[in-house]
Design an enzyme around this catalytic site. Structure first.
Site, short mmCIF file in Angstrom:
data_model
loop_
_atom_site.label_atom_id
_atom_site.label_comp_id
_atom_site.label_asym_id
_atom_site.label_seq_id
_atom_site.Cartn_x
_atom_site.Cartn_y
_atom_site.Cartn_z
N TYR A 1 12.07 -19.43 -16.18
CA TYR A 1 12.24 -18.04 -16.61
C TYR A 1 11.65 -17.89 -18.01
O TYR A 1 11.82 -18.77 -18.86
CB TYR A 1 13.71 -17.65 -16.64
CG TYR A 1 14.17 -16.97 -15.37
CD1 TYR A 1 13.75 -15.68 -15.07
CD2 TYR A 1 15.03 -17.62 -14.48
CE1 TYR A 1 14.18 -15.05 -13.90
CE2 TYR A 1 15.45 -17.00 -13.32
CZ TYR A 1 15.02 -15.71 -13.05
OH TYR A 1 15.43 -15.09 -11.90
N GLU B 1 11.27 -14.35 -19.75
CA GLU B 1 11.22 -12.97 -20.19
C GLU B 1 10.93 -12.90 -21.69
O GLU B 1 11.39 -13.72 -22.48
CB GLU B 1 12.55 -12.25 -19.91
CG GLU B 1 12.67 -11.76 -18.49
CD GLU B 1 13.38 -12.74 -17.59
OE1 GLU B 1 13.31 -13.96 -17.88
OE2 GLU B 1 14.00 -12.30 -16.59
N ASP C 1 -8.54 2.02 -14.34
CA ASP C 1 -8.11 0.99 -13.40
C ASP C 1 -9.38 0.36 -12.82
O ASP C 1 -10.06 0.95 -11.98
CB ASP C 1 -7.27 1.63 -12.30
CG ASP C 1 -6.78 0.64 -11.25
OD1 ASP C 1 -7.27 -0.51 -11.25
OD2 ASP C 1 -5.94 1.03 -10.42
N THR D 1 -6.61 -6.07 -11.46
CA THR D 1 -6.06 -7.24 -10.78
C THR D 1 -6.90 -8.44 -11.20
O THR D 1 -7.97 -8.31 -11.79
CB THR D 1 -6.13 -7.08 -9.25
OG1 THR D 1 -7.48 -6.75 -8.88
CG2 THR D 1 -5.20 -6.00 -8.76
N LYS E 1 -9.58 -10.02 -6.14
CA LYS E 1 -10.71 -9.17 -5.80
C LYS E 1 -12.01 -9.77 -6.36
O LYS E 1 -12.28 -10.95 -6.21
CB LYS E 1 -10.47 -7.74 -6.28
CG LYS E 1 -9.24 -7.06 -5.65
CD LYS E 1 -9.19 -5.60 -6.04
CE LYS E 1 -8.03 -4.86 -5.37
NZ LYS E 1 -6.73 -5.17 -5.99
N ARG F 1 -3.65 -13.82 -7.19
CA ARG F 1 -3.13 -12.46 -7.05
C ARG F 1 -2.25 -12.15 -8.24
O ARG F 1 -1.26 -12.83 -8.50
CB ARG F 1 -2.35 -12.31 -5.75
CG ARG F 1 -3.21 -12.50 -4.50
CD ARG F 1 -2.41 -12.25 -3.25
NE ARG F 1 -1.98 -10.86 -3.18
CZ ARG F 1 -2.72 -9.86 -2.70
NH1 ARG F 1 -3.93 -10.09 -2.26
NH2 ARG F 1 -2.25 -8.63 -2.67
#
Length: 487
Positions: free
Chosen positions: A75, A77, A252, A281, A284, A290
């Site tokens: 974790y 954060e 985008d 992203t 692509k 991903r």
């Protein structure tokens, strides 16, 4: 075209990669053999089909293997050097590397590597813009440093103000993405939205029409970018349009980030120097894992940096590590060769369709994708997509401007060149691909359903699927995927 393949995708690392994957699958098999078998089958399926989905690619073994590590267990954060959990020093290292590579690759002042996907990247961007343009000035007016310092009445006023801002993006049927203000999407619900389209005759963006719409609507956020627009955008003009009404320009570039990274899109066609915030992203055309990225100017960086916990859950540290590896690959000279080949191959694919009298939206392409109007074959996009899949050609149905069949059945199919270019396909190969696609569509007929004409059912002439699949296999065998890798 093997020189354009990322390190580890070609045969030089085949033995090492094979050993790694065989060992990994043996471990998986000891717990759930069906998952191991599905994994093997997925590689087999990808090797044996013509992958023309514009949003898919093939990552290198180095990228794929990076995701299967114990970074998944952590974790983290917060941000680099400022975590809400202890012992995040190694996560700090890989996140900082991913951000460093992204800044250098795209020439951006700031990069944020935590978004889990392109949609998450867009949510981070939207809320960062709202925080910077709406929340911060409101807090200053009210003499508060933080929203927790507000009275209930002031908090209600701020919430209403933030929830009633305006956004304008490209409509879904003319090539935009559902996160650009499509009403059923959260972006269309969190903003008062309006959409711009394309010229109904040419299919191109009409910048004067966009400017007029923006002057009338006066959005806080103007979104540029696309998922199914087969042309380039002049981002200098989009910035001029945004500046005229004081809008924040958000771009985008999820689909075409690889063409930006590979310097195919430069000057006014490179969004990063003109956008206040740019999202993408990392898969692509960028050929990574991903996930998502946000690039921003210094003005928006502090708000973007709060993406977690503002709208994101805990960062996927193993994916951030893979992003760092993929972005390092994209900074190599071979990636520029690859990106140029993607664009050149899209031209060959488009020309292959046009010389066989197939109809393309905008009449061609100058990026990485083509949008084929299948109504001339008497088909819906759903029928065309399914018939092509029967013949080993993987595409996706896509709406075309003013599509009479809507977003589910559609009247088009979208085809892209990034994945097959990674395999080494060249201009002649893509001309042959166009020939095979047309052959399938010419031999497909709509079929009736139990209650009359159907937009989904079809019949494929006997022998077509087998004949086309055999021809596709010849192309695939000449350009193997992960050559030498054996499981």
């Amino acid at each position: 075209m093997t020189s354009s393949q990322p390190s580890g995708l070609g045969a030089e690392y085949a033995d090492t990669a094979s050993e790694a994957y065989r060992a990994a699958l043996q471990v998986i098999e000891s717990v759930e053999p069906r998952v191991a078998e599905a994994t093997r089958k997925e590689l087999e399926d990808q090797r044996s089909s013509l992958k023309l989905i514009a949003s898919e690619n093939y990552a290198s073994p180095a990228v794929l293997l990076t995701m299967g590590t114990w970074f998944s267990d952590k974790y983290a954060e917060g941000t680099v050097g400022h975590r809400f959990y202890a012992a995040c020093q190694n996560v700090d290292t890989v996140e900082a590397l991913a951000a460093e590579h992204a800044r250098e690759l795209f020439g951006a002042p700031y990069a944020y590597a935590q978004p889990h996907s392109g949609i998450d990247a867009n949510l981070v961007a939207y809320w960062a813009i709202l925080a910077t343009r709406v929340e911060a000035p409101a807090l200053a007016e009210l003499g508060a440093k933080h929203v927790n310092d507000l009275s209930e009445a002031d908090w209600e006023t701020l919430r209403n103000r933030m929830g009633n801002q305006r956004l304008m993006g490209m409509s879904l049927d003319t090539g935009g993405h559902l996160t650009h203000g499509f009403r059923p999407n959260i972006s269309g619900k969190m903003f008062h939205q309006r959409q711009y389209g394309t010229d109904p005759t040419t299919g191109f963006i009409d910048y004067s029409a966009v400017a007029a719409a923006v002057r009338e609507f006066k959005p806080l956020v103007l979104v540029a970018g696309y998922s199914a627009y087969p042309r380039r955008i002049n981002f200098a003009k989009m910035r001029e349009i945004a500046d005229e009404v004081g809008a924040t320009l958000m771009v985008d570039m999820a689909h075409f980030a690889g063409l930006v990274a590979g310097k195919v899109f430069t000057g006014d066609e490179d969004p990063v120097p003109f956008a206040h915030v740019t999202t993408t992203t990392t898969h692509k055309s960028l050929r990574g894992p991903r996930g998502g990225l946000v690039l921003a100017t210094e003005e928006y960086a502090p708000a973007v940096d709060k993406g977690c916990p503002m709208v994101l859950g805990g960062p996927l540290s193993h994916v951030m590590a893979a992003k760092a590896v993929a972005l390092a690959e994209a900074r190599q000279p071979a990636f520029r060769e690859y990106a140029q080949a993607v664009a050149d191959n899209a031209q060959s694919l488009a020309n292959g369709f046009l010389k066989r009298d197939a109809a393309l939206v905008t009449g061609g392409t100058d990026n990485h994708l083509v949008l084929l109007d299948v109504t001339s074959f008497g088909l819906t996009g759903r029928q065309a997509e399914s018939a092509l899949l029967d013949a080993g050609i993987v595409t996706n149905r896509n709406a075309i401007p003013a599509d009479p069949n809507g977003a589910w059945y559609t009247s088009g199919i979208r085809l892209g060149t990034p994945a097959l270019t990674t395999r080494g396909f060249g201009a002649d190969d893509f001309d042959r691909v166009a020939e095979l696609v047309v052959e399938v569509l010419q031999n497909t007929q709509p079929a009736a359903g139990p209650n009359g004409p159907s937009k989904a059912k079809y019949t494929l002439a006997d022998g077509t699927a087998e004949r086309v699949h055999a021809a596709a296999t010849e192309l695939l065998d000449a350009n193997p995927l992960y050559p030498g890798l054996t499981l």
